[in-house]
Design a protein around this motif. Sequence first.
Motif, short mmCIF file in Angstrom:
data_model
loop_
_atom_site.label_atom_id
_atom_site.label_comp_id
_atom_site.label_asym_id
_atom_site.label_seq_id
_atom_site.Cartn_x
_atom_site.Cartn_y
_atom_site.Cartn_z
N THR A 266 0.82 -1.21 0.00
CA THR A 266 0.00 0.00 0.00
C THR A 266 0.85 1.26 0.00
OG1 THR A 266 -1.72 -1.19 1.21
CG2 THR A 266 -1.86 1.20 1.17
N VAL A 267 1.87 1.30 0.86
CA VAL A 267 2.71 2.51 0.87
C VAL A 267 3.53 2.63 -0.41
CG1 VAL A 267 2.80 2.68 3.39
CG2 VAL A 267 4.56 1.36 2.20
N LEU A 268 3.92 1.51 -1.01
CA LEU A 268 4.63 1.57 -2.29
C LEU A 268 3.71 2.06 -3.40
CD1 LEU A 268 6.86 -1.65 -2.19
CD2 LEU A 268 7.54 0.72 -1.81
N LEU B 112 2.37 15.77 0.63
CA LEU B 112 1.90 15.26 1.91
C LEU B 112 2.01 13.74 1.98
CD1 LEU B 112 -1.38 17.27 2.67
CD2 LEU B 112 0.85 17.50 3.78
N MET B 113 1.78 13.06 0.86
CA MET B 113 1.70 11.60 0.85
C MET B 113 3.07 10.93 0.78
SD MET B 113 -0.50 9.20 -1.78
CE MET B 113 0.10 10.06 -3.24
N LEU B 114 3.92 11.36 -0.13
CA LEU B 114 5.12 10.59 -0.43
C LEU B 114 6.12 10.50 0.72
CD1 LEU B 114 6.52 8.86 -2.52
CD2 LEU B 114 7.55 10.92 -3.48
N PRO B 115 6.41 11.58 1.47
CA PRO B 115 7.41 11.44 2.54
C PRO B 115 7.03 10.41 3.60
CG PRO B 115 6.96 13.75 2.09
CD PRO B 115 5.93 12.97 1.34
N GLN B 116 5.73 10.16 3.76
CA GLN B 116 5.30 9.20 4.78
C GLN B 116 5.69 7.77 4.41
OE1 GLN B 116 4.51 11.36 6.84
NE2 GLN B 116 3.94 12.94 5.35
N GLY C 291 -6.46 2.38 -2.56
CA GLY C 291 -5.35 2.66 -1.67
C GLY C 291 -5.80 3.14 -0.30
N LEU C 292 -6.85 3.95 -0.25
CA LEU C 292 -7.35 4.45 1.03
C LEU C 292 -7.89 3.31 1.90
CD1 LEU C 292 -9.17 7.70 -0.12
CD2 LEU C 292 -7.11 7.56 1.28
N VAL C 293 -8.63 2.39 1.27
CA VAL C 293 -9.16 1.24 2.03
C VAL C 293 -8.02 0.39 2.57
CG1 VAL C 293 -10.51 -0.88 1.85
CG2 VAL C 293 -11.32 1.20 0.74
N LEU C 294 -7.04 0.10 1.73
CA LEU C 294 -5.91 -0.72 2.16
C LEU C 294 -5.09 -0.03 3.25
CD1 LEU C 294 -4.63 -2.11 -1.27
CD2 LEU C 294 -6.03 -3.28 0.43
N ALA C 295 -4.86 1.28 3.10
CA ALA C 295 -4.05 2.01 4.08
C ALA C 295 -4.72 2.03 5.45
CB ALA C 295 -3.80 3.44 3.60
#
Length: 484
Positions: free
Chosen positions: A35-37, A135-139, A202-206
């Motif tokens: 998910t993060v990938l 906002l998303m990628l650095p996490q 992606g939101l559901v998986l995260a």
Amino acid sequence: MSETTLRPTPQTPATPQTPAGARAEAAIGPLGLFTVLLGAALPLIDFFIVNVALPAIDSDLAAGPAMLELIVAGYGVTYAVLLVLGGRLGDTAGRRRLFLIGMAAFGVTSLACGIAPTAWTLVAARVAQGAASALMLPQVLATIQATTQGPRRARAMSLYGATAGLSMVTGQILGGVLVAADIAGTSWRAVFLVNVPVVLVGLVLAARAVPETRSDRPASVDVPGTLLLALSLLSLLLPLTEGRAAGWPLWTWVSLAVFPFAAVAFYRTERRADRLGRTPLVPPSLLRLESLRRGLTMMVPFSIGFSGFMFVIAVVLQQGLHKGPVAAGLALVPMALAFFAASLAGPRLVGRFGSRVVTAGALLQAVGIGLLLLAVQRDWPGLGFAELAPGVAVAGLGQGLQLPVLMRLMLSDVPTDRAGVGGGVMITTQQSALALGVATLGSLFLALAETSGMREALTATLLVQAGLIALTALLSLRLPRVVR
């Protein structure tokens, strides 16, 4: 730094060590890592997916050269400016929380891009999309650093590097396919609308699979550092991106003159905050880590050459050789396949040869550029898939041996509680260099194409890229030999 200090300290699985100031976080599972990938892939795909869609956007919205450059630059510059801030906010407020917010915003802004009625509204939506990406990628990197250790972290970082490289290549391939498919008459709009269902998944998986992490020593936002970093990047990237298309008006030269003063002021402000015990946006003390500092130095010429090549090849295939978007995208399939194969082999090779794998990759990439130069001289204007395939495949193989290893190396010594800041610094450097590559090599190519023709312009830019590859090969010799 000696090889001894780079080797991981032996420890038993039952007693993992946690850096001071960081709490032991829950380990991330395979679904969470996927998910993060996915979140890492989306922003990079969208940086490159637009390249093959630009002619269709120009035709539909009557954008013109300067506006087309803004559509590319608006995303890339905003993205680069806000990345470090995004990493800091994740360290403080929670990385999964910021990942979810960033991904949701990315979906909304992608929809806004896809339904934009005018060129200016598309530019505005792209700026907002770049902010969401920041906002998303650095996490992603911060979460990997905080939830993995030892061999699992090494594998996760290798997968991150592979994802980053493949995203940049496949973005252009996917863009060509989507524009040509013209799904329900959407034409170029599909390159943005395709993000919406992916984001929903992606939101559901995260929410289900990504653990929450944050720093145990959250720092307040460094307002002076943030503003000065923004001024530094904007004063450099905007005029270089827009200058040629706009005819180099006075504001471009004033902006470039501001850049060195803004950069010096930023460094001094950050150094002073570091000495006073505060936590600056980009701590100069973090750059004392040999692996990070030397890796960043190599990342700059690598990324400039990579993005410049991707932009130029898209223009050459569509405007110079009059091929359609599908042909322009599929010409890069050998590069994507070779990059993927090298990424899979990289971890085993690194275990045996260390960072010399990066040097070997640079040499292979140089051979690939040499094969492309021969093809241009021999086969122009009949340059097609068969003529390009050997060069782009060998270049992709070399890139696949460099980027994943380099990213893994750069963050190997960053403390867990500074994972967000370290990841933000690395990605900001990469993204700024990607934008700089389009601005400089792209402008060089377009200027030469107007005066000398496409063939000579392509030859010149490939020779410049060969010089950048030679520089990366030399810089790679200074990397720490052992890669954790």
